[in-house]
Design a protein around this motif. Structure first.
Motif, PDB file in Angstrom:
ATOM      1  N   HIS A  54       0.736  -1.153  -0.147  1.00 57.16           N
ATOM      2  CA  HIS A  54      -0.050   0.242   0.196  1.00 57.16           C
ATOM      3  C   HIS A  54       1.149   0.920   0.114  1.00 57.16           C
ATOM      4  CE1 HIS A  54      -4.074   2.255   0.828  1.00 57.16           C
ATOM      5  NE2 HIS A  54      -3.461   2.474   0.868  1.00 57.16           N
ATOM      6  N   GLN A  55       1.590   1.272   0.507  1.00 58.49           N
ATOM      7  CA  GLN A  55       3.373   2.373   0.605  1.00 58.49           C
ATOM      8  C   GLN A  55       3.877   2.318  -0.042  1.00 58.49           C
ATOM      9  OE1 GLN A  55       5.906   2.702   4.410  1.00 58.49           O
ATOM     10  NE2 GLN A  55       4.030   0.234   4.917  1.00 58.49           N
ATOM     11  N   PHE A  56       3.440   1.289  -1.605  1.00 54.72           N
ATOM     12  CA  PHE A  56       4.427   1.330  -2.865  1.00 54.72           C
ATOM     13  C   PHE A  56       3.878   1.420  -4.049  1.00 54.72           C
ATOM     14  CE2 PHE A  56       7.378   0.809   0.750  1.00 54.72           C
ATOM     15  CZ  PHE A  56       8.344   1.712   0.923  1.00 54.72           C
ATOM     16  N   PRO A  57       2.476   2.504  -4.112  1.00 54.77           N
ATOM     17  CA  PRO A  57       1.773   2.203  -5.375  1.00 54.77           C
ATOM     18  C   PRO A  57       2.705   2.445  -7.345  1.00 54.77           C
ATOM     19  CG  PRO A  57       1.277   4.244  -4.468  1.00 54.77           C
ATOM     20  CD  PRO A  57       1.949   3.392  -3.447  1.00 54.77           C
ATOM     21  N   GLU A  58       1.858   2.048  -7.749  1.00 52.59           N
ATOM     22  CA  GLU A  58       2.934   1.502  -9.139  1.00 52.59           C
ATOM     23  C   GLU A  58       1.281   2.096 -10.230  1.00 52.59           C
ATOM     24  OE1 GLU A  58       6.879   0.305  -9.381  1.00 52.59           O
ATOM     25  OE2 GLU A  58       5.845  -1.240  -9.171  1.00 52.59           O
ATOM     26  N   ILE A  59       1.072   2.566 -10.553  1.00 55.96           N
ATOM     27  CA  ILE A  59      -0.230   3.073 -11.571  1.00 55.96           C
ATOM     28  C   ILE A  59       0.038   1.765 -13.007  1.00 55.96           C
ATOM     29  CG2 ILE A  59      -0.658   5.448 -10.967  1.00 55.96           C
ATOM     30  CD1 ILE A  59       0.504   6.211 -13.244  1.00 55.96           C
ATOM     31  N   SER A  60      -0.978   1.827 -13.545  1.00 50.19           N
ATOM     32  CA  SER A  60      -0.986   0.635 -14.496  1.00 50.19           C
ATOM     33  C   SER A  60       0.317   1.296 -15.490  1.00 50.19           C
ATOM     34  CB  SER A  60      -1.695   0.806 -15.749  1.00 50.19           C
ATOM     35  OG  SER A  60      -3.466   0.673 -14.430  1.00 50.19           O
ATOM     36  N   GLY A  61       1.099  -0.262 -16.264  1.00 52.57           N
ATOM     37  CA  GLY A  61       2.107   0.451 -16.777  1.00 52.57           C
ATOM     38  C   GLY A  61       3.491   0.359 -16.307  1.00 52.57           C
ATOM     39  N   GLU A  62       3.255   0.956 -15.624  1.00 57.68           N
ATOM     40  CA  GLU A  62       4.582   0.538 -14.419  1.00 57.68           C
ATOM     41  C   GLU A  62       5.042   0.346 -13.403  1.00 57.68           C
ATOM     42  OE1 GLU A  62       4.469   5.158 -12.997  1.00 57.68           O
ATOM     43  OE2 GLU A  62       3.901   5.553 -15.223  1.00 57.68           O
ATOM     44  N   GLU A  63       4.461  -1.162 -13.234  1.00 58.95           N
ATOM     45  CA  GLU A  63       4.788  -2.018 -12.070  1.00 58.95           C
ATOM     46  C   GLU A  63       5.297  -2.795 -11.282  1.00 58.95           C
ATOM     47  OE1 GLU A  63       2.214  -2.382 -14.572  1.00 58.95           O
ATOM     48  OE2 GLU A  63       0.411  -2.439 -13.464  1.00 58.95           O
ATOM     49  N   ALA A  64       6.982  -2.586 -12.108  1.00 61.06           N
ATOM     50  CA  ALA A  64       7.929  -3.524 -12.265  1.00 61.06           C
ATOM     51  C   ALA A  64       8.586  -3.382 -10.940  1.00 61.06           C
ATOM     52  CB  ALA A  64       9.520  -2.433 -13.090  1.00 61.06           C
ATOM     53  N   GLU A  65       8.192  -2.590  -9.728  1.00 63.74           N
ATOM     54  CA  GLU A  65       8.987  -2.675  -8.595  1.00 63.74           C
ATOM     55  C   GLU A  65       7.798  -3.885  -7.782  1.00 63.74           C
ATOM     56  OE1 GLU A  65      11.974  -2.455  -7.332  1.00 63.74           O
ATOM     57  OE2 GLU A  65      12.051  -1.165  -8.904  1.00 63.74           O
ATOM     58  N   THR A  66       6.369  -4.122  -7.896  1.00 64.93           N
ATOM     59  CA  THR A  66       5.432  -4.626  -7.205  1.00 64.93           C
ATOM     60  C   THR A  66       5.788  -5.049  -7.970  1.00 64.93           C
ATOM     61  OG1 THR A  66       4.220  -2.286  -8.106  1.00 64.93           O
ATOM     62  CG2 THR A  66       3.251  -4.751  -6.918  1.00 64.93           C
ATOM     63  N   ALA A  67       5.728  -5.635  -9.363  1.00 66.21           N
ATOM     64  CA  ALA A  67       6.232  -7.560  -9.335  1.00 66.21           C
ATOM     65  C   ALA A  67       7.601  -7.926  -8.932  1.00 66.21           C
ATOM     66  CB  ALA A  67       6.195  -7.213 -11.460  1.00 66.21           C
ATOM     67  N   ARG A  68       8.547  -6.859  -8.786  1.00 68.72           N
ATOM     68  CA  ARG A  68       9.463  -8.243  -8.065  1.00 68.72           C
ATOM     69  C   ARG A  68       9.336  -7.913  -7.093  1.00 68.72           C
ATOM     70  NH1 ARG A  68      12.440  -4.761 -12.115  1.00 68.72           N
ATOM     71  NH2 ARG A  68      12.383  -2.605 -10.923  1.00 68.72           N
ATOM     72  N   PRO A 120      -0.419   4.499   8.962  1.00 69.28           N
ATOM     73  CA  PRO A 120       0.356   4.544   9.216  1.00 69.28           C
ATOM     74  C   PRO A 120       0.908   3.859   8.086  1.00 69.28           C
ATOM     75  CG  PRO A 120      -0.382   3.274  10.993  1.00 69.28           C
ATOM     76  CD  PRO A 120      -1.429   4.235  10.284  1.00 69.28           C
ATOM     77  N   TYR A 121       0.547   3.595   7.427  1.00 70.72           N
ATOM     78  CA  TYR A 121       0.902   3.002   5.940  1.00 70.72           C
ATOM     79  C   TYR A 121       0.540   3.550   4.236  1.00 70.72           C
ATOM     80  CZ  TYR A 121      -3.600   0.230   5.979  1.00 70.72           C
ATOM     81  OH  TYR A 121      -4.869  -0.009   6.450  1.00 70.72           O
ATOM     82  N   ARG A 122       0.216   4.672   4.695  1.00 70.26           N
ATOM     83  CA  ARG A 122      -0.318   5.767   3.685  1.00 70.26           C
ATOM     84  C   ARG A 122       0.674   5.242   2.395  1.00 70.26           C
ATOM     85  NH1 ARG A 122       0.191   9.289   7.542  1.00 70.26           N
ATOM     86  NH2 ARG A 122       2.169  10.395   7.589  1.00 70.26           N
ATOM     87  N   SER A 123       0.072   5.262   1.265  1.00 68.47           N
ATOM     88  CA  SER A 123       1.147   5.635  -0.164  1.00 68.47           C
ATOM     89  C   SER A 123       2.056   6.820   0.548  1.00 68.47           C
ATOM     90  CB  SER A 123      -0.256   6.278  -0.905  1.00 68.47           C
ATOM     91  OG  SER A 123       0.535   6.490  -2.021  1.00 68.47           O
ATOM     92  N   ARG A 124       3.595   6.146   0.293  1.00 64.94           N
ATOM     93  CA  ARG A 124       4.207   7.713   0.179  1.00 64.94           C
ATOM     94  C   ARG A 124       4.549   7.812  -1.669  1.00 64.94           C
ATOM     95  NH1 ARG A 124       9.613   4.045   3.775  1.00 64.94           N
ATOM     96  NH2 ARG A 124       7.587   3.406   4.948  1.00 64.94           N
ATOM     97  N   THR A 125       3.834   8.359  -2.088  1.00 67.21           N
ATOM     98  CA  THR A 125       4.043   8.682  -3.501  1.00 67.21           C
ATOM     99  C   THR A 125       2.938   9.654  -3.814  1.00 67.21           C
ATOM    100  OG1 THR A 125       5.207   6.451  -3.947  1.00 67.21           O
ATOM    101  CG2 THR A 125       3.898   8.143  -5.991  1.00 67.21           C
ATOM    102  N   ASP A 126       2.868  10.847  -3.991  1.00 66.10           N
ATOM    103  CA  ASP A 126       2.331  11.330  -4.747  1.00 66.10           C
ATOM    104  C   ASP A 126       1.500  11.509  -5.546  1.00 66.10           C
ATOM    105  OD1 ASP A 126       2.424  13.343  -2.135  1.00 66.10           O
ATOM    106  OD2 ASP A 126       4.078  14.255  -2.751  1.00 66.10           O
ATOM    107  N   GLY A 127      -0.069  11.308  -5.596  1.00 70.54           N
ATOM    108  CA  GLY A 127      -1.302  11.219  -6.475  1.00 70.54           C
ATOM    109  C   GLY A 127      -0.929   9.387  -6.992  1.00 70.54           C
ATOM    110  N   LYS A 128      -0.275   9.476  -6.122  1.00 70.93           N
ATOM    111  CA  LYS A 128      -0.775   7.532  -6.800  1.00 70.93           C
ATOM    112  C   LYS A 128      -0.901   6.489  -5.514  1.00 70.93           C
ATOM    113  CE  LYS A 128       2.778   8.071 -10.761  1.00 70.93           C
ATOM    114  NZ  LYS A 128       3.875   7.101 -11.094  1.00 70.93           N
TER     115      LYS A 128
END
Length: 393
Positions: A21-35, A89-97
């Motif tokens: 939840h803290q490190f969201p990635e939008i569509s087409g940018e999910e490389a780190e989530t996949a790893r 406490p685990y809110r997104s650390r990425t602005d706008g995502k």
């Protein structure tokens, strides 16, 4: 009923969801989530790991000892372009995502399945756990199916779960046939001519055309409940001119979403809209362009797979909500029905929880073991995944 997920396991999965939840990635940018998925589930020792599937998709495959069907379970990797408003406490650390649709929770459910399969391989066939990319843009399923790597893992059955605020917590909605609408984004561009604001008659403003088009769209709608002939057109954005006061606008853009029960009816509706738009634009002296985006096919549940999902829920004693489906919403799972016996199930997130895609939404952790158990009950019916040291009950 055997409980596949114990309290200690729930805590591990909950903490992992909070990390996602803290490190969201939008569509087409999910490389780190996949790893992160591959790393977190590496100790489950899948027999095959397929990466970069249709983009950043990941498929973990667990083989059974005997021949049997291939059963795919699907969750989603991507988040949304929404600014989270919460003090979690685990809110997104990425602005706008942010994970404002619960895909972090869906991944945690799937991780629970993987961790069980790491200790208890299927008795037959194979389980394919797909972490799909780009669900929110409707590009993911099509890209996965078109990827040459998918040919070797094409499933016989496919199942997906989506959480749903507005349904009582852990209640389910499942039925055969129509489950979601088809949906398409339509962008209309109008071109005229700018002018000095004191002499608007020397230009060609799209302002009147914009208002006429928006009003006319309502005349194309039909029905409130999803059924034959249902049509919904929702304006999602309008832009016209510059942010100044001395220039009349010379261009405009209208964005909208079209919805119909049938996938092929979307194109017909889009043609109808454009015929109306061109007529209005001609009367106003404007030129017209358009483009289509985010085509979600309708989800149509296969009767056999819907029954299997229903049996899985009944075994858990989960209450069913009658009459909830089909819904107006769309989901990028429908295309998997073209290559497998597919079924989508909704599980309630609670009656008082903000709706998905709202900036204050958060997936309820209580659903993690419920979703994992549902998936495992499905696999047990088709492949046999009950621990060998526990008797069936």
């Amino acid at each position: 009923m055997i409980a596949y997920i114990n309290d200690q396991e729930v805590a591990v999965l909950r903490d992992w969801r909070h990390k996602l939840h803290q490190f969201p990635e939008i569509s087409g940018e999910e490389a780190e989530t996949a790893r992160e998925v591959v790393s977190f589930l590496s100790d489950t020792r899948p027999d095959q790991v397929v990466t970069e599937l249709g983009g950043h998709g990941v498929a973990l495959i667990y083989e059974g000892a005997e021949a049997g069907p291939s059963v795919m379970l699907r969750c989603e990797l991507d988040a949304l372009q929404i600014q989270e408003i919460s003090d979690l406490p685990y809110r997104s650390r990425t602005d706008g995502k942010a994970h404002m649709c619960g895909h972090d929770g869906h991944m945690a459910m799937m991780a629970g399945v993987a961790r069980h399969l790491g200790q208890n391989r299927p008795a037959r066939g194979r389980a394919i756990l797909l972490f799909q990319p780009a669900e929110e843009t409707a590009h993911g399923a099509e890209a996965v199916i078109a990827d040459p790597k998918f040919a070797s893992i094409r499933p016989d059955y496919a199942f997906a779960i989506h959480n749903m605020p507005g349904l009582p917590l852990a209640h389910v909605a499942i039925a055969e046939g129509q489950i979601t609408c088809a949906s398409m984004g339509l962008c209309i561009r109008l071109e005229g001519k700018t002018a000095h604001a004191s002499m608007p008659e020397t230009g060609i403003s799209p302002a009147m055309a914009v208002s006429r088009i928006i009003a006319a769209l309502k005349t194309l709608e039909a029905g409130d409940a999803v059924g034959p002939g249902f049509r919904r057109l929702t304006v999602t954005g309008v832009h016209m001119g510059k942010k100044v006061f001395g220039i009349t606008p010379g261009d405009a853009e209208i964005r909208m979403t079209l919805r119909t029960p049938e996938s092929d009816a979307i194109e017909v509706l889009a043609d109808t809209v454009m015929e109306m738009v061109r007529a209005i634009a001609a009367e106003e002296g404007l030129t017209v362009g358009h483009s289509t985006h985010n085509f979600f096919r309708a989800c149509i549940n296969d009767p056999e797979s819907a029954a299997i999902f229903g049996n899985a829920a009944d075994e858990m004693g989960l209450s069913r909500v009658a009459g909830y489906v089909p819904i107006r919403g769309a989901e990028d799972f429908g295309l998997f029905g073209s290559c497998s016996k597919a079924a989508l199930l909704f599980i309630g997130s609670g009656m008082d929880r903000p709706m998905v895609h709202n900036p204050d939404y958060d997936f309820p952790d209580e659903l993690i073991p419920k979703g994992a158990q549902l998936f495992l009950n499905v696999l047990d019916q088709l492949l046999g995944v009950t621990p060998q040291n526990q008797p069936q009950s």
